[in-house]
Design a protein around this motif. Sequence first.
Motif, PDB file in Angstrom:
ATOM      1  N   PRO A 145       0.809  -1.226   0.000  1.00 43.42           N
ATOM      2  CA  PRO A 145       0.000   0.000   0.000  1.00 43.42           C
ATOM      3  C   PRO A 145       0.835   1.264   0.000  1.00 43.42           C
ATOM      4  O   PRO A 145       0.355   2.322  -0.428  1.00 43.42           O
ATOM      5  N   TRP A 146       2.064   1.175   0.443  1.00 44.42           N
ATOM      6  CA  TRP A 146       2.923   2.367   0.471  1.00 44.42           C
ATOM      7  C   TRP A 146       3.355   2.785  -0.931  1.00 44.42           C
ATOM      8  O   TRP A 146       3.903   3.878  -1.101  1.00 44.42           O
ATOM      9  N   ASP A 147       3.122   1.928  -1.937  1.00 44.56           N
ATOM     10  CA  ASP A 147       3.447   2.289  -3.324  1.00 44.56           C
ATOM     11  C   ASP A 147       2.240   2.819  -4.097  1.00 44.56           C
ATOM     12  O   ASP A 147       2.366   3.149  -5.286  1.00 44.56           O
ATOM     13  N   VAL A 148       1.073   2.884  -3.459  1.00 44.46           N
ATOM     14  CA  VAL A 148      -0.141   3.357  -4.122  1.00 44.46           C
ATOM     15  C   VAL A 148      -0.159   4.883  -4.113  1.00 44.46           C
ATOM     16  O   VAL A 148       0.169   5.518  -3.100  1.00 44.46           O
ATOM     17  N   ASP A 149      -0.544   5.479  -5.224  1.00 41.11           N
ATOM     18  CA  ASP A 149      -0.617   6.937  -5.311  1.00 41.11           C
ATOM     19  C   ASP A 149      -1.553   7.476  -4.222  1.00 41.11           C
ATOM     20  O   ASP A 149      -2.673   6.980  -4.041  1.00 41.11           O
ATOM     21  N   THR A 150      -1.083   8.491  -3.508  1.00 40.60           N
ATOM     22  CA  THR A 150      -1.872   9.023  -2.390  1.00 40.60           C
ATOM     23  C   THR A 150      -3.209   9.594  -2.836  1.00 40.60           C
ATOM     24  O   THR A 150      -4.175   9.612  -2.059  1.00 40.60           O
ATOM     25  N   ALA A 151      -3.299  10.039  -4.092  1.00 40.74           N
ATOM     26  CA  ALA A 151      -4.559  10.586  -4.575  1.00 40.74           C
ATOM     27  C   ALA A 151      -5.658   9.525  -4.619  1.00 40.74           C
ATOM     28  O   ALA A 151      -6.843   9.846  -4.514  1.00 40.74           O
ATOM     29  N   LEU A 152      -5.272   8.260  -4.765  1.00 44.43           N
ATOM     30  CA  LEU A 152      -6.265   7.185  -4.797  1.00 44.43           C
ATOM     31  C   LEU A 152      -6.925   6.975  -3.440  1.00 44.43           C
ATOM     32  O   LEU A 152      -8.008   6.397  -3.359  1.00 44.43           O
ATOM     33  N   ARG A 153      -6.285   7.444  -2.381  1.00 41.40           N
ATOM     34  CA  ARG A 153      -6.802   7.213  -1.035  1.00 41.40           C
ATOM     35  C   ARG A 153      -7.483   8.438  -0.451  1.00 41.40           C
ATOM     36  O   ARG A 153      -7.760   8.489   0.750  1.00 41.40           O
TER      37      ARG A 153
END
Length: 419
Positions: free
Chosen positions: A286-294
Amino acid sequence: MSESPLIMSLRTAVEAAPDDVPLRLHLAQLLLDAGLGQDAIAHVAAALQREPGNTEAQALMARAVAPPAAAPAPVPDAPAPTSYDWKRAENELSDVVPPAFVREEEAAEVPHPPLAADGDDADDGSLWEVETGSVKLADVGGMYEVKERLEAAFLAPMRNPELRKLYGKSLRGGLLMYGPPGCGKTYIARAVAGELGARFMSVSISDVLDMWIGSSERNLRQLFETARRNSPCVLFLDEIDALGAKRSQVRHTGMRNTVNQLLTELDGVNGSANEGVFVLAATNHPWDVDTALRRPGRLDRMLLVLPPDQPAREGILHHHLKDRPVAGIDLAKLAKRTDGFSGADLQHLCESAAERALLDSVRTGRARMIEMADLLGALDHIRPSTGPWFSSARNVAQFANEGGAYDELLVYLKRKKML
């Protein structure tokens, strides 16, 4: 090669009297003598299911699965004999006798995910497969904390349209599941679809990404359009870290455009475009997921899916052993000794134990049950595959826990004394 009239007559007689064990064994003997080993094994297995202690059937089975004897005078140009097909022999023995466990009460089963729905349920002309959800959370063994969090944070508001209308809650949502690999995130997504009475679409990165410019964005747009037409629908995005990677770390313009398109589809063309579409995503990183997605309105809720707890491990072991010839298996003892194992690790354990029993049966020429000693022997050589993931996650949870996103993970690490 045509069968003899006697074999054909016996086949007809067995079909008319399937419970006649002597008749079935006589047919199996003739089939074996005629070189029809596969047919013979099927009839011997059926006889053993009806009379597990039948010595004649056991002897026939041992003869059928034994490797063929070498020819006394092989032809000089004959090809070298191939290695024995262990997997096929294992499958042939898997239904010989019904399972037998130490405890009388059955452990909770974890059934296979449902097969894809027939073509009538799929969207006409769509490239995406739409399934009908039939699995429920009750079918998931153990994992009570995960179920409670799903119910409180995601399912309960969706099940109560009156309260949702009263409080102005939109029928849309996004949930990001994360945790070590092989722990059942996909299966939980199917169970959520079943709980909501919704259709289910599972999509991986290979289904979306395309080498041609603009094709990946078009695939994403078609994917969400199909989900909207089939609402209520649970759209499951696997490996979201690859599909929605941080744009600051992506050098390829096409990949950044794909992330932008995903953000657009999550928001919907207008405020109600995604009404009835529930987006679930899964990742091991999850640390590689773009922050905008969250951000709020997208994948704004996170759920940690940990290795199965003891009741779940017991259920998974039972599921993978129940159709094999087993005797004296203490599921509770095995579940206690496999703490930290993922569901995939437990499946590998059962496969390894079956292989040990199979090799021994072929070596001795006598088929035997899978016993507790086989599972314990296999356990001595198998380690949980979740260790490397927790090593990486520990550093992130300790030093990059922005906004408390990994507080739940920190609690687990402290409880397991990994910090």
